[in-house]
Scaffold this motif. Sequence first.
Motif, PDB file in Angstrom:
ATOM      1  N   SER A 196     -87.229  31.638 -95.456  1.00  0.00           N
ATOM      2  CA  SER A 196     -87.675  32.910 -95.524  1.00  0.00           C
ATOM      3  C   SER A 196     -87.885  33.796 -97.134  1.00  0.00           C
ATOM      4  O   SER A 196     -88.053  34.802 -96.915  1.00  0.00           O
ATOM      5  CB  SER A 196     -86.523  33.751 -93.978  1.00  0.00           C
ATOM      6  N   ASP A 200     -84.920  28.022 -93.779  1.00  0.00           N
ATOM      7  CA  ASP A 200     -85.184  28.674 -91.933  1.00  0.00           C
ATOM      8  C   ASP A 200     -85.396  27.940 -91.796  1.00  0.00           C
ATOM      9  O   ASP A 200     -86.233  26.409 -91.389  1.00  0.00           O
ATOM     10  CB  ASP A 200     -87.060  29.228 -92.919  1.00  0.00           C
ATOM     11  N   GLY A 201     -85.455  26.597 -90.512  1.00  0.00           N
ATOM     12  CA  GLY A 201     -85.148  26.684 -89.484  1.00  0.00           C
ATOM     13  C   GLY A 201     -83.731  25.763 -89.046  1.00  0.00           C
ATOM     14  O   GLY A 201     -83.383  26.005 -87.937  1.00  0.00           O
ATOM     15  N   LYS A 243     -94.733  26.899 -88.402  1.00  0.00           N
ATOM     16  CA  LYS A 243     -94.895  26.938 -87.102  1.00  0.00           C
ATOM     17  C   LYS A 243     -96.234  27.303 -87.355  1.00  0.00           C
ATOM     18  O   LYS A 243     -96.844  28.673 -88.065  1.00  0.00           O
ATOM     19  CB  LYS A 243     -94.038  28.246 -86.757  1.00  0.00           C
ATOM     20  N   ASP A 244     -96.880  26.943 -86.076  1.00  0.00           N
ATOM     21  CA  ASP A 244     -98.394  27.287 -85.300  1.00  0.00           C
ATOM     22  C   ASP A 244     -98.035  27.759 -84.879  1.00  0.00           C
ATOM     23  O   ASP A 244     -96.772  28.407 -84.237  1.00  0.00           O
ATOM     24  CB  ASP A 244     -99.225  26.348 -85.305  1.00  0.00           C
ATOM     25  N   GLU A 245     -98.798  29.120 -83.941  1.00  0.00           N
ATOM     26  CA  GLU A 245     -98.715  29.773 -82.782  1.00  0.00           C
ATOM     27  C   GLU A 245     -98.390  29.276 -81.578  1.00  0.00           C
ATOM     28  O   GLU A 245     -97.857  30.045 -80.630  1.00  0.00           O
ATOM     29  CB  GLU A 245    -100.228  30.404 -82.417  1.00  0.00           C
ATOM     30  N   ALA A 246     -97.921  27.585 -81.875  1.00  0.00           N
ATOM     31  CA  ALA A 246     -97.522  27.071 -80.485  1.00  0.00           C
ATOM     32  C   ALA A 246     -95.550  27.280 -80.591  1.00  0.00           C
ATOM     33  O   ALA A 246     -95.416  26.592 -80.361  1.00  0.00           O
ATOM     34  CB  ALA A 246     -98.592  26.242 -79.391  1.00  0.00           C
ATOM     35  N   GLY A 247     -95.832  27.165 -82.423  1.00  0.00           N
ATOM     36  CA  GLY A 247     -94.129  27.067 -82.438  1.00  0.00           C
ATOM     37  C   GLY A 247     -93.879  25.925 -83.161  1.00  0.00           C
ATOM     38  O   GLY A 247     -92.733  25.265 -82.929  1.00  0.00           O
ATOM     39  N   LYS A 248     -95.206  24.885 -83.167  1.00  0.00           N
ATOM     40  CA  LYS A 248     -95.360  23.278 -83.769  1.00  0.00           C
ATOM     41  C   LYS A 248     -95.328  23.597 -85.204  1.00  0.00           C
ATOM     42  O   LYS A 248     -95.870  23.837 -85.298  1.00  0.00           O
ATOM     43  CB  LYS A 248     -96.107  22.400 -82.826  1.00  0.00           C
ATOM     44  N   MET A 249     -94.410  22.562 -86.097  1.00  0.00           N
ATOM     45  CA  MET A 249     -94.640  22.373 -87.195  1.00  0.00           C
ATOM     46  C   MET A 249     -95.923  22.081 -87.582  1.00  0.00           C
ATOM     47  O   MET A 249     -96.235  20.137 -87.484  1.00  0.00           O
ATOM     48  CB  MET A 249     -93.588  21.673 -87.733  1.00  0.00           C
ATOM     49  N   ASN A 250     -97.089  22.523 -87.930  1.00  0.00           N
ATOM     50  CA  ASN A 250     -98.714  22.405 -88.167  1.00  0.00           C
ATOM     51  C   ASN A 250     -99.025  22.921 -88.540  1.00  0.00           C
ATOM     52  O   ASN A 250    -100.461  22.769 -89.328  1.00  0.00           O
ATOM     53  CB  ASN A 250     -99.604  22.907 -86.618  1.00  0.00           C
ATOM     54  N   ARG A 251     -98.869  23.858 -89.778  1.00  0.00           N
ATOM     55  CA  ARG A 251     -99.112  24.380 -90.791  1.00  0.00           C
ATOM     56  C   ARG A 251     -98.945  24.162 -92.142  1.00  0.00           C
ATOM     57  O   ARG A 251     -97.235  24.245 -91.950  1.00  0.00           O
ATOM     58  CB  ARG A 251     -99.459  26.110 -90.491  1.00  0.00           C
TER      59      ARG A 251
END
Length: 145
Positions: free
Chosen positions: A9, A136-137, A56-64
Amino acid sequence: MRALIQRVSGASVSVDGAEIGACGQGVLILICAMEGDTDDLPAKMAAKISKLRIFKDEAGKMNRSLVDIGGEALVVSQFTLAADTSRGNRPGFSQAAAPEEGERLYEAFAGELAALRVPVAKGQFGADMQVALTNDGPVTIWIEL
């Protein structure tokens, strides 16, 4: 090349008590050029890291990716990533690139990452640096090319 990527962050690097580089949300990249690394590796490493889906994406998955979120990078040279701890208690660093070559590849990597539209701050090659970060994580990833 070897890199240790930490999703942050925020992170900063100082030399002699003066901050010389910092980033906000994004990644701290500790990077080491290895003996025998070729000129194509900085571009490959930069592309890999810029596209690594660890945010994280909108669903909270590491996808971005770093590029997807408009994140920043703090790039710090760290020859100790070349440590060989297979014998005894004192690490050996003979696998690290020679200082001149290491600095050239480090600068090339930072330039390649910036060319991918990632804001890049840097440490000072070969300096005794103090690095501060908020992981962050926590998310920490090892990459070797």
